[in-house]
Design a protein around this motif. Sequence first.
Motif, PDB file in Angstrom:
ATOM      1  N   ARG A   1       0.818  -1.205   0.000  1.00 19.90           N
ATOM      2  CA  ARG A   1       0.000   0.000   0.000  1.00 19.90           C
ATOM      3  C   ARG A   1       0.858   1.265   0.000  1.00 19.90           C
ATOM      4  NH1 ARG A   1      -3.387  -3.515   3.057  1.00 19.90           N
ATOM      5  NH2 ARG A   1      -2.451  -2.932   5.041  1.00 19.90           N
ATOM      6  N   LEU A   2       2.063   1.191   0.533  1.00 21.36           N
ATOM      7  CA  LEU A   2       2.979   2.325   0.478  1.00 21.36           C
ATOM      8  C   LEU A   2       3.581   2.489  -0.910  1.00 21.36           C
ATOM      9  CD1 LEU A   2       4.921   2.031   3.869  1.00 21.36           C
ATOM     10  CD2 LEU A   2       3.368   3.863   3.183  1.00 21.36           C
ATOM     11  N   LEU A   3       3.810   1.363  -1.583  1.00 15.86           N
ATOM     12  CA  LEU A   3       4.459   1.396  -2.893  1.00 15.86           C
ATOM     13  C   LEU A   3       3.503   1.770  -4.019  1.00 15.86           C
ATOM     14  CD1 LEU A   3       6.657  -1.832  -2.618  1.00 15.86           C
ATOM     15  CD2 LEU A   3       7.487   0.522  -2.715  1.00 15.86           C
ATOM     16  N   ILE A   4       2.206   1.555  -3.828  1.00 13.80           N
ATOM     17  CA  ILE A   4       1.230   1.800  -4.888  1.00 13.80           C
ATOM     18  C   ILE A   4       0.444   3.064  -4.571  1.00 13.80           C
ATOM     19  CG2 ILE A   4      -0.710   0.833  -6.157  1.00 13.80           C
ATOM     20  CD1 ILE A   4       0.283  -1.933  -5.467  1.00 13.80           C
ATOM     21  N   ASP A   5       0.648   4.099  -5.356  1.00 12.71           N
ATOM     22  CA  ASP A   5       0.029   5.399  -5.149  1.00 12.71           C
ATOM     23  C   ASP A   5      -1.469   5.337  -5.476  1.00 12.71           C
ATOM     24  OD1 ASP A   5      -0.731   8.015  -5.016  1.00 12.71           O
ATOM     25  OD2 ASP A   5       0.672   8.752  -6.544  1.00 12.71           O
ATOM     26  N   PRO A   6      -2.347   5.563  -4.505  1.00 12.52           N
ATOM     27  CA  PRO A   6      -3.791   5.495  -4.772  1.00 12.52           C
ATOM     28  C   PRO A   6      -4.278   6.593  -5.715  1.00 12.52           C
ATOM     29  CG  PRO A   6      -3.378   6.334  -2.561  1.00 12.52           C
ATOM     30  CD  PRO A   6      -2.066   5.860  -3.088  1.00 12.52           C
ATOM     31  N   GLN A   7      -3.473   7.631  -5.924  1.00 20.00           N
ATOM     32  CA  GLN A   7      -3.848   8.668  -6.880  1.00 20.00           C
ATOM     33  C   GLN A   7      -3.696   8.181  -8.315  1.00 20.00           C
ATOM     34  OE1 GLN A   7      -5.180  11.599  -5.886  1.00 20.00           O
ATOM     35  NE2 GLN A   7      -5.032  10.751  -3.806  1.00 20.00           N
ATOM     36  N   ARG A   8      -2.797   7.221  -8.523  1.00 16.94           N
ATOM     37  CA  ARG A   8      -2.541   6.707  -9.881  1.00 16.94           C
ATOM     38  C   ARG A   8      -3.198   5.354 -10.125  1.00 16.94           C
ATOM     39  NH1 ARG A   8       3.367   6.238 -11.643  1.00 16.94           N
ATOM     40  NH2 ARG A   8       2.286   5.972 -13.634  1.00 16.94           N
ATOM     41  N   TYR A   9      -3.429   4.603  -9.048  1.00 16.50           N
ATOM     42  CA  TYR A   9      -3.948   3.245  -9.202  1.00 16.50           C
ATOM     43  C   TYR A   9      -5.180   3.048  -8.325  1.00 16.50           C
ATOM     44  CZ  TYR A   9       0.868   2.875 -10.795  1.00 16.50           C
ATOM     45  OH  TYR A   9       2.050   3.099 -11.438  1.00 16.50           O
ATOM     46  N   GLU A  10      -6.081   2.222  -8.795  1.00 22.21           N
ATOM     47  CA  GLU A  10      -7.236   1.857  -7.980  1.00 22.21           C
ATOM     48  C   GLU A  10      -7.189   0.359  -7.712  1.00 22.21           C
ATOM     49  OE1 GLU A  10     -10.900   2.670 -10.024  1.00 22.21           O
ATOM     50  OE2 GLU A  10      -9.941   2.473 -11.990  1.00 22.21           O
ATOM     51  N   SER A  11      -7.818  -0.058  -6.631  1.00 22.52           N
ATOM     52  CA  SER A  11      -7.737  -1.452  -6.215  1.00 22.52           C
ATOM     53  C   SER A  11      -9.098  -1.974  -5.797  1.00 22.52           C
ATOM     54  CB  SER A  11      -6.746  -1.615  -5.056  1.00 22.52           C
ATOM     55  OG  SER A  11      -7.237  -0.966  -3.893  1.00 22.52           O
ATOM     56  N   VAL A  12      -9.214  -3.269  -5.822  1.00 25.13           N
ATOM     57  CA  VAL A  12     -10.412  -3.940  -5.342  1.00 25.13           C
ATOM     58  C   VAL A  12      -9.971  -5.244  -4.691  1.00 25.13           C
ATOM     59  CG1 VAL A  12     -10.805  -5.127  -7.546  1.00 25.13           C
ATOM     60  CG2 VAL A  12     -12.714  -4.792  -5.977  1.00 25.13           C
ATOM     61  N   THR A  13     -10.648  -5.621  -3.613  1.00 26.97           N
ATOM     62  CA  THR A  13     -10.315  -6.866  -2.919  1.00 26.97           C
ATOM     63  C   THR A  13     -10.955  -8.042  -3.641  1.00 26.97           C
ATOM     64  OG1 THR A  13     -10.150  -5.723  -0.800  1.00 26.97           O
ATOM     65  CG2 THR A  13     -10.467  -8.114  -0.732  1.00 26.97           C
ATOM     66  N   LEU A  14     -10.141  -9.025  -3.998  1.00 26.19           N
ATOM     67  CA  LEU A  14     -10.632 -10.208  -4.693  1.00 26.19           C
ATOM     68  C   LEU A  14     -11.007 -11.337  -3.740  1.00 26.19           C
ATOM     69  CD1 LEU A  14      -8.078 -10.509  -7.652  1.00 26.19           C
ATOM     70  CD2 LEU A  14     -10.383  -9.528  -7.696  1.00 26.19           C
ATOM     71  N   ALA A  15     -10.247 -11.500  -2.671  1.00 24.73           N
ATOM     72  CA  ALA A  15     -10.474 -12.642  -1.782  1.00 24.73           C
ATOM     73  C   ALA A  15      -9.789 -12.407  -0.449  1.00 24.73           C
ATOM     74  CB  ALA A  15      -9.948 -13.924  -2.414  1.00 24.73           C
ATOM     75  N   ARG A  16     -10.207 -13.172   0.550  1.00 23.96           N
ATOM     76  CA  ARG A  16      -9.535 -13.193   1.836  1.00 23.96           C
ATOM     77  C   ARG A  16      -8.511 -14.324   1.826  1.00 23.96           C
ATOM     78  NH1 ARG A  16     -11.106  -8.341   3.506  1.00 23.96           N
ATOM     79  NH2 ARG A  16     -13.250  -8.194   4.245  1.00 23.96           N
ATOM     80  N   GLU A  17      -7.493 -14.151   2.613  1.00 20.08           N
ATOM     81  CA  GLU A  17      -6.484 -15.191   2.775  1.00 20.08           C
ATOM     82  C   GLU A  17      -6.051 -15.190   4.227  1.00 20.08           C
ATOM     83  OE1 GLU A  17      -5.330 -17.939   2.307  1.00 20.08           O
ATOM     84  OE2 GLU A  17      -4.059 -17.866   0.515  1.00 20.08           O
ATOM     85  N   MET A  18      -5.438 -16.269   4.664  1.00 21.64           N
ATOM     86  CA  MET A  18      -4.967 -16.388   6.042  1.00 21.64           C
ATOM     87  C   MET A  18      -3.522 -16.847   6.045  1.00 21.64           C
ATOM     88  SD  MET A  18      -7.462 -15.815   8.338  1.00 21.64           S
ATOM     89  CE  MET A  18      -7.062 -16.797   9.787  1.00 21.64           C
ATOM     90  N   LEU A  19      -2.749 -16.274   6.970  1.00 25.37           N
ATOM     91  CA  LEU A  19      -1.432 -16.816   7.282  1.00 25.37           C
ATOM     92  C   LEU A  19      -1.621 -17.776   8.455  1.00 25.37           C
ATOM     93  CD1 LEU A  19       1.305 -14.013   7.199  1.00 25.37           C
ATOM     94  CD2 LEU A  19       1.288 -16.157   5.926  1.00 25.37           C
ATOM     95  N   LEU A  20      -1.272 -19.036   8.221  1.00 25.50           N
ATOM     96  CA  LEU A  20      -1.485 -20.055   9.243  1.00 25.50           C
ATOM     97  C   LEU A  20      -0.152 -20.535   9.808  1.00 25.50           C
ATOM     98  CD1 LEU A  20      -4.178 -22.280   7.472  1.00 25.50           C
ATOM     99  CD2 LEU A  20      -4.543 -20.387   9.075  1.00 25.50           C
ATOM    100  N   PRO A  21      -0.047 -20.656  11.152  1.00 26.16           N
ATOM    101  CA  PRO A  21       1.157 -21.237  11.750  1.00 26.16           C
ATOM    102  C   PRO A  21       1.103 -22.755  11.632  1.00 26.16           C
ATOM    103  CG  PRO A  21      -0.385 -20.580  13.465  1.00 26.16           C
ATOM    104  CD  PRO A  21      -1.015 -20.191  12.166  1.00 26.16           C
ATOM    105  N   VAL A  22       2.124 -23.338  11.055  1.00 27.26           N
ATOM    106  CA  VAL A  22       2.124 -24.781  10.796  1.00 27.26           C
ATOM    107  C   VAL A  22       3.440 -25.399  11.242  1.00 27.26           C
ATOM    108  CG1 VAL A  22       0.486 -24.671   8.876  1.00 27.26           C
ATOM    109  CG2 VAL A  22       2.938 -24.413   8.431  1.00 27.26           C
ATOM    110  N   SER A  23       3.341 -26.693  11.515  1.00 27.29           N
ATOM    111  CA  SER A  23       4.508 -27.452  11.959  1.00 27.29           C
ATOM    112  C   SER A  23       4.400 -28.876  11.449  1.00 27.29           C
ATOM    113  CB  SER A  23       4.586 -27.460  13.493  1.00 27.29           C
ATOM    114  OG  SER A  23       5.523 -28.419  13.956  1.00 27.29           O
ATOM    115  N   ALA A  24       5.545 -29.496  11.214  1.00 20.06           N
ATOM    116  CA  ALA A  24       5.553 -30.932  10.945  1.00 20.06           C
ATOM    117  C   ALA A  24       5.228 -31.672  12.236  1.00 20.06           C
ATOM    118  CB  ALA A  24       6.923 -31.349  10.404  1.00 20.06           C
ATOM    119  N   SER A  25       4.880 -32.935  12.120  1.00 25.04           N
ATOM    120  CA  SER A  25       4.545 -33.720  13.313  1.00 25.04           C
ATOM    121  C   SER A  25       5.774 -34.442  13.848  1.00 25.04           C
ATOM    122  CB  SER A  25       3.447 -34.733  12.984  1.00 25.04           C
ATOM    123  OG  SER A  25       3.883 -35.627  11.979  1.00 25.04           O
ATOM    124  N   ASP A  26       5.686 -34.817  15.135  1.00 25.52           N
ATOM    125  CA  ASP A  26       6.762 -35.610  15.730  1.00 25.52           C
ATOM    126  C   ASP A  26       6.427 -37.092  15.601  1.00 25.52           C
ATOM    127  OD1 ASP A  26       4.802 -36.153  17.625  1.00 25.52           O
ATOM    128  OD2 ASP A  26       5.622 -34.779  19.119  1.00 25.52           O
TER     129      ASP A  26
END
Length: 304
Positions: A152-177
Amino acid sequence: MQLTWLEDFVELARTRSFSRAAENRFVTHPAFGRRIHALEQWVGADLVARTQPLSLTPAGKLFLDAATHAIDVLHAARAQLQDTVQHPEQILRVATGRTLASTFFPGWYETINQRFGPFPVSVSTGGAQEVILRLASGDVDLLVIYSSPATRLLIDPQRYESVTLAREMLLPVSASDAKGQPKFRLPAGDATPPIPWLAFSQSLTLRGVLARHLAGLPKKLSLRTVYQADSYESILEMAKRGAGLAWLPQRLVQDDLKQGNLLLVGDADMRIGFDISLYRMRGNANALVKAIWEGVSADAVDEL
């Protein structure tokens, strides 16, 4: 230098005969010889040893590879351009991240293709700054990217417009023991050693999303970086090998979670929501881009 000269030279190298090559090229023997001589003058070296039987000089052998490659490239480019002129379909040019190109874009493209009719698309991938620059330079029509404070800092909203396409999640994951339990757990108590952590390099968009979330937790996690990469796929592979704990996009890890290669760890407050966003330059006059933009804007996901 003319393309004809290169084709003459390749034919001469194939037949090893001036007369036969001239006949195959539908030109008189003297004219063919003059064209080969003109090519040698352009190159600045003798290409043919005029002996019996005819042979190529060392320079000729080296130049033969270059001539053959140049002919192939030029003919391929000509055919492509002719096809474009004869079939002037609009090509949608899209830039996106490498992970999104495999986890999100195929399904999204299939959806808009069905909605707006079949159309060709050209997709280029790269790091966040790289793909943003492609949009800024006009090399692409649309940008599909993980939304973060950095983008959002790199893309100037005066020059570009945006729309949200989808939600995403960052998930904490681990291999099993060996017991089938997570090898690494969250949160770690004060008495436990720091958790081995598979971290994002600075060039990855989601580094800022994760850092902001971790900094806002009521209690700071004890993490020790053991691996850092600029590829989510590389971190995924290390996580499956049990090298450490990782936060990774849900779409990237969902199959491994289903198959038991990875386990979800931590409570809900360890999962981080963010957006997948679509950007275009304001005033883009491409009719296909306009139609797609209006369609996806109408279906846009509500803001967080």
